[in-house]
Design a protein around this motif. Sequence first.
Motif, PDB file in Angstrom:
ATOM      1  N   SER A 123      -5.419   2.408 -13.908  1.00  0.00           N
ATOM      2  CA  SER A 123      -5.246   2.712 -12.485  1.00  0.00           C
ATOM      3  C   SER A 123      -4.822   1.418 -11.806  1.00  0.00           C
ATOM      4  O   SER A 123      -4.981   0.335 -12.369  1.00  0.00           O
ATOM      5  N   ARG A 124      -4.279   1.508 -10.604  1.00  0.00           N
ATOM      6  CA  ARG A 124      -3.690   0.304  -9.990  1.00  0.00           C
ATOM      7  C   ARG A 124      -4.079   0.160  -8.526  1.00  0.00           C
ATOM      8  O   ARG A 124      -4.367   1.142  -7.839  1.00  0.00           O
ATOM      9  N   THR A 125      -4.015  -1.102  -8.075  1.00  0.00           N
ATOM     10  CA  THR A 125      -4.132  -1.425  -6.652  1.00  0.00           C
ATOM     11  C   THR A 125      -2.914  -2.236  -6.238  1.00  0.00           C
ATOM     12  O   THR A 125      -2.611  -3.265  -6.852  1.00  0.00           O
ATOM     13  N   TYR A 126      -2.227  -1.749  -5.203  1.00  0.00           N
ATOM     14  CA  TYR A 126      -1.042  -2.406  -4.646  1.00  0.00           C
ATOM     15  C   TYR A 126      -1.368  -2.938  -3.252  1.00  0.00           C
ATOM     16  O   TYR A 126      -2.344  -2.534  -2.619  1.00  0.00           O
ATOM     17  N   HIS A 127      -0.484  -3.812  -2.752  1.00  0.00           N
ATOM     18  CA  HIS A 127      -0.613  -4.333  -1.393  1.00  0.00           C
ATOM     19  C   HIS A 127       0.749  -4.329  -0.710  1.00  0.00           C
ATOM     20  O   HIS A 127       1.787  -4.524  -1.353  1.00  0.00           O
ATOM     21  N   MET A 128       0.705  -4.132   0.619  1.00  0.00           N
ATOM     22  CA  MET A 128       1.928  -4.129   1.424  1.00  0.00           C
ATOM     23  C   MET A 128       1.660  -4.839   2.743  1.00  0.00           C
ATOM     24  O   MET A 128       0.585  -4.721   3.328  1.00  0.00           O
ATOM     25  N   ARG A 129       2.662  -5.607   3.227  1.00  0.00           N
ATOM     26  CA  ARG A 129       2.542  -6.358   4.479  1.00  0.00           C
ATOM     27  C   ARG A 129       3.351  -5.669   5.587  1.00  0.00           C
ATOM     28  O   ARG A 129       4.180  -4.801   5.327  1.00  0.00           O
ATOM     29  N   THR A 130       3.110  -6.136   6.822  1.00  0.00           N
ATOM     30  CA  THR A 130       3.890  -5.657   7.955  1.00  0.00           C
ATOM     31  C   THR A 130       4.926  -6.698   8.355  1.00  0.00           C
ATOM     32  O   THR A 130       4.798  -7.888   8.048  1.00  0.00           O
ATOM     33  N   ASP A 131       5.954  -6.235   9.083  1.00  0.00           N
ATOM     34  CA  ASP A 131       6.911  -7.171   9.657  1.00  0.00           C
ATOM     35  C   ASP A 131       6.393  -7.651  11.015  1.00  0.00           C
ATOM     36  O   ASP A 131       5.267  -7.331  11.421  1.00  0.00           O
ATOM     37  N   ASP A 139       9.706  -3.610   0.928  1.00  0.00           N
ATOM     38  CA  ASP A 139      10.054  -4.662  -0.022  1.00  0.00           C
ATOM     39  C   ASP A 139       8.944  -5.695  -0.207  1.00  0.00           C
ATOM     40  O   ASP A 139       9.079  -6.629  -0.996  1.00  0.00           O
ATOM     41  N   SER A 140       7.824  -5.531   0.501  1.00  0.00           N
ATOM     42  CA  SER A 140       6.695  -6.446   0.309  1.00  0.00           C
ATOM     43  C   SER A 140       5.678  -5.899  -0.688  1.00  0.00           C
ATOM     44  O   SER A 140       4.661  -6.553  -0.957  1.00  0.00           O
ATOM     45  N   LEU A 141       5.932  -4.709  -1.250  1.00  0.00           N
ATOM     46  CA  LEU A 141       4.961  -4.102  -2.163  1.00  0.00           C
ATOM     47  C   LEU A 141       4.682  -5.018  -3.348  1.00  0.00           C
ATOM     48  O   LEU A 141       5.606  -5.458  -4.042  1.00  0.00           O
ATOM     49  N   THR A 142       3.403  -5.288  -3.593  1.00  0.00           N
ATOM     50  CA  THR A 142       2.954  -6.121  -4.702  1.00  0.00           C
ATOM     51  C   THR A 142       1.927  -5.356  -5.512  1.00  0.00           C
ATOM     52  O   THR A 142       0.986  -4.797  -4.948  1.00  0.00           O
ATOM     53  N   CYS A 143       2.100  -5.299  -6.817  1.00  0.00           N
ATOM     54  CA  CYS A 143       1.070  -4.717  -7.672  1.00  0.00           C
ATOM     55  C   CYS A 143       0.087  -5.831  -8.023  1.00  0.00           C
ATOM     56  O   CYS A 143       0.424  -6.764  -8.748  1.00  0.00           O
ATOM     57  N   ILE A 144      -1.116  -5.743  -7.479  1.00  0.00           N
ATOM     58  CA  ILE A 144      -2.116  -6.788  -7.692  1.00  0.00           C
ATOM     59  C   ILE A 144      -2.657  -6.749  -9.114  1.00  0.00           C
ATOM     60  O   ILE A 144      -2.818  -7.780  -9.767  1.00  0.00           O
ATOM     61  N   THR A 145      -2.965  -5.563  -9.591  1.00  0.00           N
ATOM     62  CA  THR A 145      -3.666  -5.428 -10.863  1.00  0.00           C
ATOM     63  C   THR A 145      -2.710  -5.423 -12.051  1.00  0.00           C
ATOM     64  O   THR A 145      -1.520  -5.140 -11.917  1.00  0.00           O
ATOM     65  N   ARG A 146      -3.261  -5.726 -13.203  1.00  0.00           N
ATOM     66  CA  ARG A 146      -2.534  -5.722 -14.466  1.00  0.00           C
ATOM     67  C   ARG A 146      -3.119  -4.627 -15.333  1.00  0.00           C
ATOM     68  O   ARG A 146      -4.323  -4.595 -15.565  1.00  0.00           O
ATOM     69  N   ASP A 147      -2.258  -3.727 -15.823  1.00  0.00           N
ATOM     70  CA  ASP A 147      -2.738  -2.637 -16.670  1.00  0.00           C
ATOM     71  C   ASP A 147      -3.381  -3.180 -17.939  1.00  0.00           C
ATOM     72  O   ASP A 147      -2.839  -4.090 -18.586  1.00  0.00           O
TER      73      ASP A 147
END
Length: 286
Positions: A123-131, A139-147
């Motif tokens: 399962s995964r956790t992603y992060h996204m920022r605001t402008d 385009d700020s989407l980051t996958c924090i976790t490693r499978d």
Amino acid sequence: MSLERIEVGLNSDIGLRRKDNQDSAFIGHGVYVVCDGMGGGKGGKQASSTVAERFARLADQPTRDLDMLDDTLLLAQQDVLRLGEELGGVAGTTISGVLLPMRFEDGTVSPDERCYIVNVGDSRTYHMRTDENGAWMADSLTCITRDHSERQNAIDSGEMTPDEARRCIPRNIITQCIGAPAGIRPDWYAACADGRFIICSDGLHAQISREQLAGIAAAYADPQMAADMLVRAALDAGGNDNVTVIVVDLHADVPTGNDWTVSKISDDEDINDMLDRTLQTLRVVQ
């Protein structure tokens, strides 16, 4: 920086090919986790719900440090091991999610500058920022976790490129799960407690592309609508698995913007040791 407000959305669906939903989730008071059960029949559902319930107890705690979180994972591991023995050795679950160091109440301001990210499995956790206008940026989407998977291991070792690994190794061969007799080595991360976090089972990220996930997550200001539309996209793409999505928006008094960071926590560290750490780049299967 202080945390002023939290908004959250949750959606879970059985999908179009499964007989039951073996995903579980919990949201509340600074605890947000998704668990994806495995083991067939009742085993997967019981494993995921047992672990989600174990983490739900953290919601009542006024503070949470890494020792407490590790102890909770250890208890969850013991719970699922016992369940597996009762069912003939077939029970396990992933977990991924966001945990705040302090219990959060609506209408209060929290001094938390960092949050914990936990991961065992795929399962995964992603992060996204605001402008600068407060809109979510795809385009700020980051996958924090490693499978924790054979596919990811092949990429990390340099044995295969991401494209080769996707062609040659099934996505669902995981190397860790809660309930595994060999034990677990969870990944812990410390992230700035600001922005949009998307927590999901592999029924989402294995069903739609990273670009589609980012576009949908950024398109809806309301986190419940974002979660609903992400689940809808997975179903429209075939719905081959259970799919569960939590979207958590953490609103700080001073948004971090481009200064948002995340770092992996080492064995001898806790979240307070991470305040001066810079962003750690992770090679992750997207």
